[in-house]
Design a protein around this motif. Structure first.
Motif, mmCIF file in Angstrom:
data_model
loop_
_atom_site.group_PDB
_atom_site.id
_atom_site.type_symbol
_atom_site.label_atom_id
_atom_site.label_comp_id
_atom_site.label_asym_id
_atom_site.label_seq_id
_atom_site.Cartn_x
_atom_site.Cartn_y
_atom_site.Cartn_z
ATOM 1 N N PHE A 25 0.843 -1.201 0.000
ATOM 2 C CA PHE A 25 0.000 0.000 0.000
ATOM 3 C C PHE A 25 0.878 1.251 0.000
ATOM 4 O O PHE A 25 0.597 2.217 -0.710
ATOM 5 N N ALA A 26 1.933 1.240 0.823
ATOM 6 C CA ALA A 26 2.826 2.397 0.890
ATOM 7 C C ALA A 26 3.577 2.593 -0.421
ATOM 8 O O ALA A 26 3.692 3.713 -0.932
ATOM 9 N N PHE A 27 4.087 1.515 -1.002
ATOM 10 C CA PHE A 27 4.832 1.608 -2.252
ATOM 11 C C PHE A 27 3.930 2.057 -3.407
ATOM 12 O O PHE A 27 4.354 2.769 -4.309
ATOM 13 N N ARG A 28 2.671 1.628 -3.364
ATOM 14 C CA ARG A 28 1.744 1.998 -4.436
ATOM 15 C C ARG A 28 1.545 3.518 -4.472
ATOM 16 O O ARG A 28 1.457 4.124 -5.541
ATOM 17 N N ALA A 29 1.475 4.123 -3.295
ATOM 18 C CA ALA A 29 1.337 5.579 -3.242
ATOM 19 C C ALA A 29 2.543 6.252 -3.892
ATOM 20 O O ALA A 29 2.419 7.267 -4.581
ATOM 21 N N ARG A 30 3.729 5.667 -3.688
ATOM 22 C CA ARG A 30 4.947 6.225 -4.278
ATOM 23 C C ARG A 30 4.966 6.014 -5.786
ATOM 24 O O ARG A 30 5.470 6.845 -6.541
ATOM 25 N N LEU A 31 4.414 4.888 -6.264
ATOM 26 C CA LEU A 31 4.411 4.592 -7.690
ATOM 27 C C LEU A 31 3.496 5.516 -8.487
ATOM 28 O O LEU A 31 3.637 5.637 -9.705
ATOM 29 N N THR A 92 5.196 -6.293 -10.974
ATOM 30 C CA THR A 92 5.300 -4.853 -10.723
ATOM 31 C C THR A 92 6.648 -4.319 -11.196
ATOM 32 O O THR A 92 6.734 -3.232 -11.791
ATOM 33 N N MET A 93 7.717 -5.067 -10.943
ATOM 34 C CA MET A 93 9.052 -4.626 -11.358
ATOM 35 C C MET A 93 9.156 -4.461 -12.875
ATOM 36 O O MET A 93 9.936 -3.637 -13.359
ATOM 37 N N PHE A 94 8.349 -5.235 -13.637
ATOM 38 C CA PHE A 94 8.423 -5.174 -15.096
ATOM 39 C C PHE A 94 7.261 -4.389 -15.713
ATOM 40 O O PHE A 94 7.121 -4.354 -16.932
ATOM 41 N N ALA A 95 6.432 -3.758 -14.874
ATOM 42 C CA ALA A 95 5.309 -2.975 -15.398
ATOM 43 C C ALA A 95 5.832 -1.732 -16.113
ATOM 44 O O ALA A 95 6.811 -1.118 -15.682
ATOM 45 N N ILE A 148 6.904 1.380 7.826
ATOM 46 C CA ILE A 148 8.126 0.780 7.277
ATOM 47 C C ILE A 148 8.226 1.045 5.779
ATOM 48 O O ILE A 148 9.267 1.476 5.275
ATOM 49 N N GLY A 149 7.123 0.795 5.054
ATOM 50 C CA GLY A 149 7.124 1.001 3.607
ATOM 51 C C GLY A 149 7.357 2.450 3.228
ATOM 52 O O GLY A 149 8.100 2.739 2.287
ATOM 53 N N GLY A 150 6.746 3.360 3.966
ATOM 54 C CA GLY A 150 6.941 4.772 3.687
ATOM 55 C C GLY A 150 8.383 5.206 3.883
ATOM 56 O O GLY A 150 8.950 5.933 3.056
ATOM 57 N N LEU A 151 8.985 4.736 4.976
ATOM 58 C CA LEU A 151 10.380 5.087 5.253
ATOM 59 C C LEU A 151 11.329 4.458 4.241
ATOM 60 O O LEU A 151 12.287 5.100 3.789
ATOM 61 N N TRP A 164 12.909 2.844 -8.677
ATOM 62 C CA TRP A 164 11.691 2.336 -8.057
ATOM 63 C C TRP A 164 11.651 0.807 -8.115
ATOM 64 O O TRP A 164 11.046 0.171 -7.253
ATOM 65 N N GLN A 165 12.339 0.221 -9.117
ATOM 66 C CA GLN A 165 12.387 -1.246 -9.194
ATOM 67 C C GLN A 165 13.111 -1.838 -7.981
ATOM 68 O O GLN A 165 12.728 -2.895 -7.475
ATOM 69 N N LEU A 166 14.170 -1.171 -7.520
ATOM 70 C CA LEU A 166 14.871 -1.642 -6.325
ATOM 71 C C LEU A 166 13.946 -1.577 -5.113
ATOM 72 O O LEU A 166 13.926 -2.496 -4.286
ATOM 73 N N MET A 167 13.190 -0.490 -5.005
ATOM 74 C CA MET A 167 12.236 -0.368 -3.903
ATOM 75 C C MET A 167 11.268 -1.545 -3.901
ATOM 76 O O MET A 167 11.039 -2.178 -2.857
ATOM 77 N N ILE A 168 10.711 -1.877 -5.046
ATOM 78 C CA ILE A 168 9.772 -2.993 -5.146
ATOM 79 C C ILE A 168 10.467 -4.319 -4.837
ATOM 80 O O ILE A 168 9.921 -5.192 -4.152
ATOM 81 N N ALA A 169 11.703 -4.472 -5.334
ATOM 82 C CA ALA A 169 12.439 -5.730 -5.127
ATOM 83 C C ALA A 169 12.679 -6.013 -3.654
ATOM 84 O O ALA A 169 12.787 -7.187 -3.250
ATOM 85 N N LEU A 170 12.742 -4.993 -2.838
ATOM 86 C CA LEU A 170 12.957 -5.193 -1.399
ATOM 87 C C LEU A 170 11.795 -5.938 -0.744
ATOM 88 O O LEU A 170 11.952 -6.497 0.349
#
Length: 397
Positions: A25-31, A92-95, A148-151, A164-170
């Motif tokens: 949810f947090a990463f989606r807001a960033r995407l 998501t990483m390949f979107a 956690i996701g926001g930070l 952003w791919q690295l963020m998702i990969a985490l």
């Protein structure tokens, strides 16, 4: 419970799976900024369409996973959650456009729904005499994971300048951890199976007045909590205060409240807790609609206290008072909550456009105002009928 079931290991795996859910949810807001008009050029309307499965996919998975958890076992549903999370992270990483983003969001949304479908009834089965306490502690990790996701997103992309791919990969890290923890573990059967309740009675329990009433309330509690949090940045834009910081502040309070308040809440009747939550949610939203500056943080704290115990105790109510509804009852309740959010977000967007952020918050305060009356009536009814929680013994598959 037999010693072959490792309650602690299963509980920790469940918590980590919820961290994955909330981090998405947090990463989606960033995407949204990555794929939006200033990024890959996708319109905000198309972004909203691509992110839609995060909510209705969640609901669909819960509706499917609930009855299957009783029939196939909770472990199989948990494994499905893991598989969908892995596939969703990769997708998501390949979107690269709205279609591929839609597909990736659908996979993640379904995985998140299976998490709730598997692990809510698991917690109720593992701790039959401490359902409210342990469900509150389990749901610590939704607001906790958002923080956690926001930070993580802020550090990886804004501070370190990474992709952003690295963020998702985490996301692979907590996903692989919870998958490894649960694959070799033995699961108990669901409460409904342990009680010997037939499938017919399980389905019939969803048509009882008490279940229907609490389901209607769930539509409003979820909209109050998740609808406001998802739109907080836009709602507070005119105040000059960072909505993301306020969101982190609110979720920090929620995480602490669920972590340290679970044992205390366990000793209070759930209808009392829900009435308390509705009162503070109303006060918080009213104050957020009328204050600014430092008082805005006080208002946010009041609102956070109110919504802290909404979601876990709506689920706990079903587990404690309508256990014959089984995993299906818990999943339908959670599904109703997510479904309501999918409807309320566009409505909130219209309110913001027509009246402005703070006025929209004031209109949203009508929901907990109605809930105050509903939960007060529920409390009086249950006391007059002397309705008590139902406790069961757990069993192994």
């Amino acid at each position: 419970m037999e010693s072959s079931i490792n309650r602690s290991r299963l509980f920790y795996a469940a918590c980590i799976s919820l961290v994955v859910t909330s981090m998405t949810f947090a990463f989606r807001a960033r995407l949204e900024t990555v794929f939006g008009p200033d990024g890959k050029g996708i319109s905000l309307e198309d972004i909203g369409w691509a992110f839609g499965p995060a909510f209705w996919g969640f609901t669909l998975a819960m509706m499917i996973g609930g009855p299957l958890a009783d029939r196939l076992g909770m472990k199989k549903i948990a494994v499905l959650a893991f598989v969908m999370h892995i596939l969703g992270i990769i997708a998501t990483m390949f979107a690269y456009d709205k279609i591929t983003l839609f597909g990736a969001t659908a996979l993640i949304g379904v995985g998140n729904g299976f998490v709730e479908a598997a692990f809510n009834p698991l917690i109720a089965s593992l701790y039959p005499n401490q359902k409210t306490k342990m469900l509150n502690r389990f749901h610590v990790w939704f607001p906790g994971g958002l923080v956690i996701g926001g930070l993580v997103g802020y550090l990886v992309m804004d501070q370190m300048g990474q992709s952003w791919q690295l963020m998702i990969a985490l996301l692979f890290i907590p996903t692989l951890i919870y998958g490894f923890m649960l694959f070799k573990e033995k699961f108990p059967v669901t409460e409904r199976v342990a009680m010997g309740v037939s499938e017919g009675k399980m389905w019939a329990s969803l048509a009882t007045p008490l279940y229907i009433f609490i389901g209607i309330c769930m539509l409003m509690t979820a909209a109050t909590e998740l609808g406001t949090n998802q739109r907080i940045e836009t709602l507070l834009k005119e105040t000059g205060t960072s909505g993301l910081l306020v969101l982190a502040f609110i979720n920090g309070i929620m995480a602490l409240g669920r972590l340290f308040g679970g044992g205390f809440i366990h000793r209070i009747s759930i209808p009392v807790v829900l009435l308390f939550s509705a009162i503070f949610s109303f006060l918080g939203l009213y104050l957020l609609s009328t204050t600014g500056g430092n008082m805005l943080w006080v208002s946010a704290a009041v609102f956070a206290v109110g919504i802290t115990f909404f979601w876990p105790n709506m689920i706990s109510f079903v587990a404690e008072y309508i256990p014959q509804s089984g995993a299906l009852g818990l999943s339908v309740m959670g599904g109703l909550g997510m479904l309501s959010v999918s409807f309320v977000l566009p409505y909130m967007g219209r309110l913001i456009g027509d009246y402005g952020g703070q006025e929209a918050i004031g209109i949203m305060s009508y929901l907990p105002a109605v809930l105050i009356a509903l939960f007060a009536g529920l409390l009086l009814y249950m006391r007059s009928k002397n309705i008590q929680p139902v406790h069961t013994a757990s069993a192994e598959e």
